[in-house]
Design a protein around this motif. Structure first.
Motif, mmCIF file in Angstrom:
data_model
loop_
_atom_site.group_PDB
_atom_site.id
_atom_site.type_symbol
_atom_site.label_atom_id
_atom_site.label_comp_id
_atom_site.label_asym_id
_atom_site.label_seq_id
_atom_site.Cartn_x
_atom_site.Cartn_y
_atom_site.Cartn_z
ATOM 1 N N PHE A 67 29.124 51.781 31.655
ATOM 2 C CA PHE A 67 29.980 52.244 33.184
ATOM 3 C C PHE A 67 29.793 53.541 33.125
ATOM 4 N N THR A 68 27.921 54.175 33.539
ATOM 5 C CA THR A 68 27.329 55.696 33.184
ATOM 6 C C THR A 68 27.574 55.997 34.085
ATOM 7 N N GLY A 69 27.854 56.057 35.323
ATOM 8 C CA GLY A 69 27.688 57.465 36.687
ATOM 9 C C GLY A 69 25.667 56.820 37.255
ATOM 10 N N ARG A 70 25.338 56.360 36.683
ATOM 11 C CA ARG A 70 24.124 56.514 36.535
ATOM 12 C C ARG A 70 23.014 54.830 37.236
ATOM 13 N N GLY A 71 23.668 54.251 36.757
ATOM 14 C CA GLY A 71 23.473 52.925 37.039
ATOM 15 C C GLY A 71 22.803 52.065 39.240
ATOM 16 N N GLU A 72 22.747 51.548 38.603
ATOM 17 C CA GLU A 72 22.007 51.200 40.551
ATOM 18 C C GLU A 72 24.112 50.438 41.048
ATOM 19 N N GLY A 73 24.228 51.612 42.426
ATOM 20 C CA GLY A 73 25.121 51.189 43.077
ATOM 21 C C GLY A 73 26.323 51.424 42.246
ATOM 22 N N PHE A 74 26.179 52.499 41.772
ATOM 23 C CA PHE A 74 27.283 53.438 41.331
ATOM 24 C C PHE A 74 28.193 54.337 42.405
ATOM 25 N N ASN A 107 32.665 38.361 53.201
ATOM 26 C CA ASN A 107 33.456 37.688 53.061
ATOM 27 C C ASN A 107 34.127 37.477 52.939
ATOM 28 N N LEU A 108 35.487 37.134 51.967
ATOM 29 C CA LEU A 108 36.506 37.200 51.005
ATOM 30 C C LEU A 108 36.455 34.861 51.149
ATOM 31 N N ASP A 109 36.183 34.479 52.260
ATOM 32 C CA ASP A 109 36.132 33.064 52.023
ATOM 33 C C ASP A 109 34.721 33.400 50.948
ATOM 34 N N ILE A 150 27.826 44.116 45.675
ATOM 35 C CA ILE A 150 26.749 44.263 45.269
ATOM 36 C C ILE A 150 25.568 43.578 44.952
ATOM 37 N N ASN A 151 26.391 42.632 43.957
ATOM 38 C CA ASN A 151 25.260 41.623 43.298
ATOM 39 C C ASN A 151 25.072 40.723 44.355
ATOM 40 N N ARG A 152 24.911 40.669 45.897
ATOM 41 C CA ARG A 152 25.485 38.992 45.919
ATOM 42 C C ARG A 152 24.843 39.400 47.620
ATOM 43 N N ARG A 153 24.739 40.810 47.551
ATOM 44 C CA ARG A 153 23.854 41.549 49.247
ATOM 45 C C ARG A 153 22.575 40.500 49.275
ATOM 46 N N PRO A 154 21.651 40.348 49.878
ATOM 47 C CA PRO A 154 20.365 39.804 49.665
ATOM 48 C C PRO A 154 19.728 41.094 49.283
#
Length: 169
Positions: A67-74, A107-109, A150-154
């Motif tokens: 939790f740095t505030g700088r990482g990708e997707g923060f 998609n919640l499923d 974010i990690n699941r996006r292509p």
């Protein structure tokens, strides 16, 4: 030039941060933490809420490590947090997950059941579809879930030039 009052408060806040984090940090690290706090939290060293902001941020850092505030997707994760934190509402667990999926455009499923429980567990909550939760508590769940989304996006293909493709053959 910093005043004596500012310098004293700056050092006091560093001590609070280190106490909450459970370890000492370098001065340059503290400088970066303050810069992050100023960027994302409208932080002012001499502000009346400075102690609380530092304690809360250190607690997040201790609990979530990156939790740095700088990482990708923060920024996107922080946006999800603020979206729910600024609401003054209560939701049942199942209803919240639907709102969260809509906000994160997932998609919640596609979310495994165990992952949903994990999000709540990491936020210090016990998940039940029927339990009523306040949005201030659910904001941290949204922050954690946003990382998953974010990690699941292509990921885009970085290079598809012919020269790279011929090297692969």
């Amino acid at each position: 030039m910093a005043t004596k009052q500012y310098i004293a408060k700056y050092h006091q806040l560093k001590q609070i941060y280190e106490r909450e984090l459970g370890k000492e940090i370098a001065d340059i690290t503290w400088y970066r933490v303050v810069a992050t706090l100023k960027q994302h939290f409208n932080f002012n060293v001499l502000g009346s809420d400075a102690n609380k902001i530092v304690e809360t941020f250190a607690g997040f850092k201790r609990r979530y490590g990156s939790f740095t505030g700088r990482g990708e997707g923060f920024s996107e994760r922080w946006q999800a947090f603020r979206h729910f934190y600024e609401m003054d509402a209560q939701y049942q667990g199942g209803e919240f997950l639907k709102l969260l999926a809509e906000h994160l455009k997932i998609n919640l499923d596609d979310v495994p059941r165990s992952t949903r429980y994990y999000w709540f567990e990491k936020a210090g909550l016990s998940f039940s579809a029927e339990n009523i939760y306040h949005c201030k508590d659910l904001a941290l769940v949204a922050f954690i879930a946003a990382k998953w989304a974010i990690n699941r996006r292509p990921q885009p293909i970085k290079s598809a030039t012919i020269s790279v493709l011929t090297l692969a053959l």
